[in-house]
Design a protein around this motif. Structure first.
Motif, PDB file in Angstrom:
ATOM      1  N   ILE A 204     -41.791  -4.241 -32.534  1.00  0.00           N
ATOM      2  CA  ILE A 204     -41.236  -3.312 -31.562  1.00  0.00           C
ATOM      3  C   ILE A 204     -41.263  -3.984 -30.190  1.00  0.00           C
ATOM      4  O   ILE A 204     -42.327  -4.235 -29.628  1.00  0.00           O
ATOM      5  CB  ILE A 204     -42.028  -1.993 -31.538  1.00  0.00           C
ATOM      6  CG1 ILE A 204     -42.054  -1.367 -32.935  1.00  0.00           C
ATOM      7  CG2 ILE A 204     -41.401  -1.029 -30.539  1.00  0.00           C
ATOM      8  CD1 ILE A 204     -42.880  -0.092 -33.022  1.00  0.00           C
ATOM      9  N   LEU A 205     -40.087  -4.266 -29.668  1.00  0.00           N
ATOM     10  CA  LEU A 205     -39.981  -4.950 -28.382  1.00  0.00           C
ATOM     11  C   LEU A 205     -40.240  -4.006 -27.221  1.00  0.00           C
ATOM     12  O   LEU A 205     -40.720  -4.419 -26.169  1.00  0.00           O
ATOM     13  CB  LEU A 205     -38.601  -5.592 -28.235  1.00  0.00           C
ATOM     14  CG  LEU A 205     -38.237  -6.629 -29.302  1.00  0.00           C
ATOM     15  CD1 LEU A 205     -36.821  -7.128 -29.074  1.00  0.00           C
ATOM     16  CD2 LEU A 205     -39.222  -7.785 -29.298  1.00  0.00           C
ATOM     17  N   GLY A 206     -39.909  -2.732 -27.401  1.00  0.00           N
ATOM     18  CA  GLY A 206     -40.113  -1.782 -26.323  1.00  0.00           C
ATOM     19  C   GLY A 206     -39.474  -0.446 -26.625  1.00  0.00           C
ATOM     20  O   GLY A 206     -38.914  -0.240 -27.701  1.00  0.00           O
ATOM     21  N   VAL A 207     -39.589   0.445 -25.668  1.00  0.00           N
ATOM     22  CA  VAL A 207     -39.075   1.804 -25.802  1.00  0.00           C
ATOM     23  C   VAL A 207     -38.121   2.109 -24.656  1.00  0.00           C
ATOM     24  O   VAL A 207     -38.411   1.793 -23.502  1.00  0.00           O
ATOM     25  CB  VAL A 207     -40.226   2.832 -25.797  1.00  0.00           C
ATOM     26  CG1 VAL A 207     -39.681   4.258 -25.784  1.00  0.00           C
ATOM     27  CG2 VAL A 207     -41.122   2.630 -27.006  1.00  0.00           C
ATOM     28  N   VAL A 208     -36.992   2.692 -24.979  1.00  0.00           N
ATOM     29  CA  VAL A 208     -36.064   3.207 -23.977  1.00  0.00           C
ATOM     30  C   VAL A 208     -36.296   4.703 -23.870  1.00  0.00           C
ATOM     31  O   VAL A 208     -36.099   5.444 -24.839  1.00  0.00           O
ATOM     32  CB  VAL A 208     -34.599   2.922 -24.371  1.00  0.00           C
ATOM     33  CG1 VAL A 208     -33.644   3.660 -23.430  1.00  0.00           C
ATOM     34  CG2 VAL A 208     -34.311   1.427 -24.326  1.00  0.00           C
ATOM     35  N   LEU A 209     -36.719   5.150 -22.701  1.00  0.00           N
ATOM     36  CA  LEU A 209     -36.910   6.574 -22.457  1.00  0.00           C
ATOM     37  C   LEU A 209     -35.639   7.135 -21.839  1.00  0.00           C
ATOM     38  O   LEU A 209     -35.311   6.834 -20.696  1.00  0.00           O
ATOM     39  CB  LEU A 209     -38.098   6.808 -21.526  1.00  0.00           C
ATOM     40  CG  LEU A 209     -39.486   6.473 -22.087  1.00  0.00           C
ATOM     41  CD1 LEU A 209     -40.555   6.769 -21.046  1.00  0.00           C
ATOM     42  CD2 LEU A 209     -39.765   7.244 -23.364  1.00  0.00           C
ATOM     43  N   ASN A 210     -34.940   7.940 -22.598  1.00  0.00           N
ATOM     44  CA  ASN A 210     -33.719   8.569 -22.116  1.00  0.00           C
ATOM     45  C   ASN A 210     -34.036   9.835 -21.332  1.00  0.00           C
ATOM     46  O   ASN A 210     -35.058  10.479 -21.534  1.00  0.00           O
ATOM     47  CB  ASN A 210     -32.795   8.923 -23.280  1.00  0.00           C
ATOM     48  CG  ASN A 210     -31.753   7.857 -23.518  1.00  0.00           C
ATOM     49  OD1 ASN A 210     -31.330   7.160 -22.605  1.00  0.00           O
ATOM     50  ND2 ASN A 210     -31.343   7.727 -24.763  1.00  0.00           N
ATOM     51  N   ASN A 211     -33.106  10.211 -20.460  1.00  0.00           N
ATOM     52  CA  ASN A 211     -33.195  11.458 -19.699  1.00  0.00           C
ATOM     53  C   ASN A 211     -34.436  11.542 -18.818  1.00  0.00           C
ATOM     54  O   ASN A 211     -35.024  12.612 -18.653  1.00  0.00           O
ATOM     55  CB  ASN A 211     -33.143  12.667 -20.642  1.00  0.00           C
ATOM     56  CG  ASN A 211     -31.815  12.764 -21.364  1.00  0.00           C
ATOM     57  OD1 ASN A 211     -30.773  12.440 -20.792  1.00  0.00           O
ATOM     58  ND2 ASN A 211     -31.841  13.193 -22.602  1.00  0.00           N
ATOM     59  N   VAL A 212     -34.827  10.394 -18.278  1.00  0.00           N
ATOM     60  CA  VAL A 212     -35.898  10.381 -17.286  1.00  0.00           C
ATOM     61  C   VAL A 212     -35.271  10.578 -15.914  1.00  0.00           C
ATOM     62  O   VAL A 212     -34.360   9.856 -15.532  1.00  0.00           O
ATOM     63  CB  VAL A 212     -36.671   9.048 -17.330  1.00  0.00           C
ATOM     64  CG1 VAL A 212     -37.705   8.990 -16.214  1.00  0.00           C
ATOM     65  CG2 VAL A 212     -37.349   8.882 -18.686  1.00  0.00           C
TER      66      VAL A 212
END
Length: 229
Positions: A204-212
């Motif tokens: 897992i390279l990272g997380v995209v947090l949408n609707n921030v």
């Protein structure tokens, strides 16, 4: 076949100078620098559940890579609820399912996205057994063949919670981006999706947090895990 002309969701294409487009370019750069000594060629984007923006994210990320003069292929590996053909306004008559069942050749399935340097392979007809098809050795062989043609291959996959497809595909990819809707998804659900992927030793390279809400200027925030011990 007519070329796609409408890319509603792909802001990096229709408005490349916007702050949101810059965020997708930042995501691209973060991925590139997440493994300086390794060549990340096959990446997948998934989410904890449906409707979190994974398909919009991957379409914009693919465009960002294409704008960096990379030859990019976006594959719709969501064989349950495919969306790539809708995003790029093209047919879904022939696609990945045909390739994996040896009913179509690569040349038949690769389509121009209408964006320079970016090709797509749609899902094809929805099969009755998506997990079994994605588990096939044919997919590994196919990805190796496509790596001879493209610099970056991006896979749009089903959500990681409901079915095993994302876990299966993660074992065949160099890295995973997890998209989470920060406004609607509970922390424990996101952590369950992460645990499911880690169970198969996905990177897992990272997380995209949408609707921030960051002054209403950016579509997402990218969180980089870094190297885990």
């Amino acid at each position: 076949m007519s070329q796609p002309t409408n890319h509603k969701q792909i802001i990096t294409h229709i408005n490349p100078k916007s702050p949101i487009s810059e965020s997708y370019r930042t995501l691209r750069t973060n991925i590139q620098f997440s493994a300086i000594d390794e060549d990340l060629r096959v990446l997948m984007v998934t989410s904890a559940g449906p409707g979190e923006g994974k398909s919009t994210t991957i379409a914009n990320l693919a465009t960002a890579y294409s704008q960096a003069d990379k030859k990019v292929l976006l594959i719709d590996a969501d064989l349950r609820k495919p969306t790539v053909h809708h995003t790029f306004k093209t047919t879904n008559r022939v696609g990945l399912t045909g390739l994996l069942t040896n009913q179509a050749a690569i040349e038949e399935t690769i389509k121009s996205s209408g964006i320079p340097n970016l090709d797509i392979i749609t899902s094809g007809p929805i099969p009755p057994n998506p997990s079994e098809i994605l588990s096939s050795k044919r997919l590994v062989t196919l990805l190796e063949e496509l790596k001879q043609r493209y610099d970056i291959i991006l896979l749009d996959t089903p959500p990681a919670i409901a079915v095993t497809d994302a876990q299966i595909l993660a074992t065949k990819c160099d890295g995973v981006i997890l998209v989470v809707d920060s406004g609607n998804v509970k922390r424990e659900v996101a952590m369950k999706a992460k645990a499911n992927l880690e169970h198969v030793q996905a990177r897992i390279l990272g997380v995209v947090l949408n609707n921030v809400d960051r002054n209403s200027r950016e579509a997402y925030y990218y969180y980089y895990y870094g190297n885990k011990t």
